[in-house]
Design a protein around this motif. Sequence first.
Motif, PDB file in Angstrom:
ATOM      1  N   GLU A 232       0.828  -1.203   0.000  1.00  0.00           N
ATOM      2  CA  GLU A 232       0.000   0.000   0.000  1.00  0.00           C
ATOM      3  C   GLU A 232       0.870   1.264   0.000  1.00  0.00           C
ATOM      4  O   GLU A 232       0.581   2.232  -0.716  1.00  0.00           O
ATOM      5  CB  GLU A 232      -0.923   0.007   1.214  1.00  0.00           C
ATOM      6  N   TYR A 233       1.939   1.239   0.796  1.00  0.00           N
ATOM      7  CA  TYR A 233       2.816   2.410   0.893  1.00  0.00           C
ATOM      8  C   TYR A 233       3.500   2.693  -0.445  1.00  0.00           C
ATOM      9  O   TYR A 233       3.520   3.839  -0.911  1.00  0.00           O
ATOM     10  CB  TYR A 233       3.866   2.188   1.981  1.00  0.00           C
ATOM     11  N   VAL A 234       4.065   1.657  -1.059  1.00  0.00           N
ATOM     12  CA  VAL A 234       4.749   1.852  -2.343  1.00  0.00           C
ATOM     13  C   VAL A 234       3.756   2.325  -3.406  1.00  0.00           C
ATOM     14  O   VAL A 234       4.058   3.247  -4.184  1.00  0.00           O
ATOM     15  CB  VAL A 234       5.442   0.545  -2.782  1.00  0.00           C
ATOM     16  N   SER A 235       2.587   1.725  -3.459  1.00  0.00           N
ATOM     17  CA  SER A 235       1.590   2.118  -4.458  1.00  0.00           C
ATOM     18  C   SER A 235       1.160   3.571  -4.289  1.00  0.00           C
ATOM     19  O   SER A 235       0.923   4.284  -5.274  1.00  0.00           O
ATOM     20  CB  SER A 235       0.364   1.197  -4.366  1.00  0.00           C
ATOM     21  N   ARG A 236       1.079   4.017  -3.041  1.00  0.00           N
ATOM     22  CA  ARG A 236       0.647   5.387  -2.759  1.00  0.00           C
ATOM     23  C   ARG A 236       1.767   6.400  -2.950  1.00  0.00           C
ATOM     24  O   ARG A 236       1.575   7.460  -3.561  1.00  0.00           O
ATOM     25  CB  ARG A 236       0.116   5.462  -1.327  1.00  0.00           C
ATOM     26  N   GLU A 237       2.957   6.095  -2.427  1.00  0.00           N
ATOM     27  CA  GLU A 237       4.051   7.070  -2.400  1.00  0.00           C
ATOM     28  C   GLU A 237       4.959   7.007  -3.629  1.00  0.00           C
ATOM     29  O   GLU A 237       5.662   7.962  -3.914  1.00  0.00           O
ATOM     30  CB  GLU A 237       4.885   6.856  -1.134  1.00  0.00           C
ATOM     31  N   LEU A 238       4.940   5.867  -4.324  1.00  0.00           N
ATOM     32  CA  LEU A 238       5.774   5.703  -5.521  1.00  0.00           C
ATOM     33  C   LEU A 238       4.892   5.202  -6.667  1.00  0.00           C
ATOM     34  O   LEU A 238       5.024   4.064  -7.126  1.00  0.00           O
ATOM     35  CB  LEU A 238       6.911   4.713  -5.249  1.00  0.00           C
ATOM     36  N   PRO A 239       3.973   6.022  -7.142  1.00  0.00           N
ATOM     37  CA  PRO A 239       3.007   5.563  -8.147  1.00  0.00           C
ATOM     38  C   PRO A 239       3.637   5.138  -9.467  1.00  0.00           C
ATOM     39  O   PRO A 239       3.004   4.404 -10.242  1.00  0.00           O
ATOM     40  CB  PRO A 239       2.078   6.774  -8.322  1.00  0.00           C
ATOM     41  N   GLN A 240       4.864   5.572  -9.718  1.00  0.00           N
ATOM     42  CA  GLN A 240       5.539   5.168 -10.954  1.00  0.00           C
ATOM     43  C   GLN A 240       6.170   3.784 -10.851  1.00  0.00           C
ATOM     44  O   GLN A 240       6.705   3.261 -11.830  1.00  0.00           O
ATOM     45  CB  GLN A 240       6.605   6.193 -11.355  1.00  0.00           C
ATOM     46  N   ILE A 241       6.087   3.178  -9.657  1.00  0.00           N
ATOM     47  CA  ILE A 241       6.628   1.841  -9.418  1.00  0.00           C
ATOM     48  C   ILE A 241       5.476   0.854  -9.221  1.00  0.00           C
ATOM     49  O   ILE A 241       4.546   1.116  -8.450  1.00  0.00           O
ATOM     50  CB  ILE A 241       7.525   1.824  -8.156  1.00  0.00           C
ATOM     51  N   GLU A 242       5.550  -0.293  -9.880  1.00  0.00           N
ATOM     52  CA  GLU A 242       4.555  -1.340  -9.670  1.00  0.00           C
ATOM     53  C   GLU A 242       4.949  -2.153  -8.432  1.00  0.00           C
ATOM     54  O   GLU A 242       6.111  -2.530  -8.276  1.00  0.00           O
ATOM     55  CB  GLU A 242       4.482  -2.257 -10.888  1.00  0.00           C
ATOM     56  N   ALA A 243       3.998  -2.402  -7.568  1.00  0.00           N
ATOM     57  CA  ALA A 243       4.264  -3.133  -6.330  1.00  0.00           C
ATOM     58  C   ALA A 243       3.520  -4.458  -6.326  1.00  0.00           C
ATOM     59  O   ALA A 243       2.289  -4.490  -6.306  1.00  0.00           O
ATOM     60  CB  ALA A 243       3.845  -2.302  -5.116  1.00  0.00           C
ATOM     61  N   ALA A 244       4.272  -5.555  -6.365  1.00  0.00           N
ATOM     62  CA  ALA A 244       3.693  -6.894  -6.282  1.00  0.00           C
ATOM     63  C   ALA A 244       3.993  -7.464  -4.897  1.00  0.00           C
ATOM     64  O   ALA A 244       5.011  -7.126  -4.285  1.00  0.00           O
ATOM     65  CB  ALA A 244       4.272  -7.805  -7.367  1.00  0.00           C
ATOM     66  N   ALA A 245       3.118  -8.330  -4.397  1.00  0.00           N
ATOM     67  CA  ALA A 245       3.284  -8.848  -3.039  1.00  0.00           C
ATOM     68  C   ALA A 245       3.142 -10.359  -3.011  1.00  0.00           C
ATOM     69  O   ALA A 245       2.322 -10.937  -3.728  1.00  0.00           O
ATOM     70  CB  ALA A 245       2.265  -8.210  -2.094  1.00  0.00           C
ATOM     71  N   GLN A 246       3.931 -10.973  -2.157  1.00  0.00           N
ATOM     72  CA  GLN A 246       3.839 -12.414  -1.970  1.00  0.00           C
ATOM     73  C   GLN A 246       2.529 -12.762  -1.278  1.00  0.00           C
ATOM     74  O   GLN A 246       2.111 -12.096  -0.332  1.00  0.00           O
ATOM     75  CB  GLN A 246       5.020 -12.909  -1.138  1.00  0.00           C
ATOM     76  N   GLU A 247       1.873 -13.818  -1.732  1.00  0.00           N
ATOM     77  CA  GLU A 247       0.671 -14.285  -1.073  1.00  0.00           C
ATOM     78  C   GLU A 247       1.035 -14.940   0.253  1.00  0.00           C
ATOM     79  O   GLU A 247       2.198 -15.241   0.520  1.00  0.00           O
ATOM     80  CB  GLU A 247      -0.063 -15.279  -1.983  1.00  0.00           C
ATOM     81  N   ARG A 248       0.034 -15.151   1.098  1.00  0.00           N
ATOM     82  CA  ARG A 248       0.256 -15.747   2.413  1.00  0.00           C
ATOM     83  C   ARG A 248       1.117 -17.006   2.285  1.00  0.00           C
ATOM     84  O   ARG A 248       0.820 -17.897   1.491  1.00  0.00           O
ATOM     85  CB  ARG A 248      -1.085 -16.088   3.051  1.00  0.00           C
ATOM     86  N   ASN A 249       2.197 -17.069   3.056  1.00  0.00           N
ATOM     87  CA  ASN A 249       3.184 -18.133   2.905  1.00  0.00           C
ATOM     88  C   ASN A 249       3.672 -18.589   4.287  1.00  0.00           C
ATOM     89  O   ASN A 249       4.844 -18.474   4.617  1.00  0.00           O
ATOM     90  CB  ASN A 249       4.353 -17.640   2.053  1.00  0.00           C
ATOM     91  N   ASP A 250       2.762 -19.114   5.103  1.00  0.00           N
ATOM     92  CA  ASP A 250       3.129 -19.559   6.443  1.00  0.00           C
ATOM     93  C   ASP A 250       4.243 -20.617   6.361  1.00  0.00           C
ATOM     94  O   ASP A 250       4.152 -21.543   5.557  1.00  0.00           O
ATOM     95  CB  ASP A 250       1.918 -20.158   7.152  1.00  0.00           C
ATOM     96  N   PRO A 251       5.284 -20.468   7.180  1.00  0.00           N
ATOM     97  CA  PRO A 251       6.441 -21.353   7.050  1.00  0.00           C
ATOM     98  C   PRO A 251       6.231 -22.757   7.609  1.00  0.00           C
ATOM     99  O   PRO A 251       7.070 -23.642   7.406  1.00  0.00           O
ATOM    100  CB  PRO A 251       7.525 -20.619   7.839  1.00  0.00           C
ATOM    101  N   PHE A 252       5.135 -22.985   8.338  1.00  0.00           N
ATOM    102  CA  PHE A 252       4.868 -24.331   8.847  1.00  0.00           C
ATOM    103  C   PHE A 252       3.357 -24.497   9.028  1.00  0.00           C
ATOM    104  O   PHE A 252       2.599 -23.522   8.968  1.00  0.00           O
ATOM    105  CB  PHE A 252       5.583 -24.580  10.189  1.00  0.00           C
ATOM    106  N   VAL A 253       2.940 -25.748   9.228  1.00  0.00           N
ATOM    107  CA  VAL A 253       1.532 -26.035   9.498  1.00  0.00           C
ATOM    108  C   VAL A 253       1.440 -26.768  10.829  1.00  0.00           C
ATOM    109  O   VAL A 253       2.371 -27.459  11.245  1.00  0.00           O
ATOM    110  CB  VAL A 253       0.888 -26.879   8.382  1.00  0.00           C
TER     111      VAL A 253
END
Length: 261
Positions: free
Chosen positions: A238-259
């Motif tokens: 959210e911060y990158v998308s708002r403050e750096l609109p010329q940059i595309e921001a992709a995010a890792q989906e939920r990736n819990d390290p254990f079950v």
Amino acid sequence: MMILQDVIKKLTDLAPEAYAQEWDNVGLLVGDRAQEISKIFIALDADETAIAQTQACGAQLLLTHHPMIFSPLKKINTDEFIGARVVKLLQAGISCYAMHTNYDAARMGTLAAERMGIPVEAPLGDLFEREGQIYGIGTIGNMRGGCSLKQLGDQVKQRFGLQTVKIFGDLEKPVSRVAICPGAGKSMIGDALCQGAQVFITGDIDHHSGIDAVAQGLCIIDAGHYGIEHIFISDMQEYVSRELPQIEAAAQERNDPFVVL
């Protein structure tokens, strides 16, 4: 498109590197400050999965919470897994930047408290002053109305999207004054007690630390290390998308390290 150094300037506006703990290793860990950046991939850890996803989505910068490099590297080669990650990043033309305890102090503790509906009263932990304001790794404050320890545990699960939490203490105990430290907060149990907390929400609490805290009057809700800190990913997207609109921001989906079975 932006130069990496200009991207870093915006990241440090949010979480200055000077806010990091002395033992930490934040900042640009791999890369060239003059590199052109058009896309950022955001993850909690710079592991093999995150590096592969960064490369696959065409990002030039991997932005993480946890630093990939903690201890000094005497050699950089593929014989050792951290060295292999550095080599892979360099070969792919990907820079890597970490925002760890500086982000914790500037943002994470307050963000987690807000998600729990806790009006923040003060910072928690190793306190320091910058420009007239006091910072710490965690926060402490009061819940409006209060609730039982079990009810608070259920709220933690719901608001951080968790299947389970580990609770030390009487589930029926009424609580209203809450300390919270995303990540590993065992070292701040004493601070939570000194600041009058009735319950401490954190992660990575071992058996003896948990029962000793209860013996001193402090209940513990252990939400896991990843369990709370994963909020870094969506917050920074959210911060990158708002403050750096010329940059595309992709995010890792939920990736819990254990079950937990």
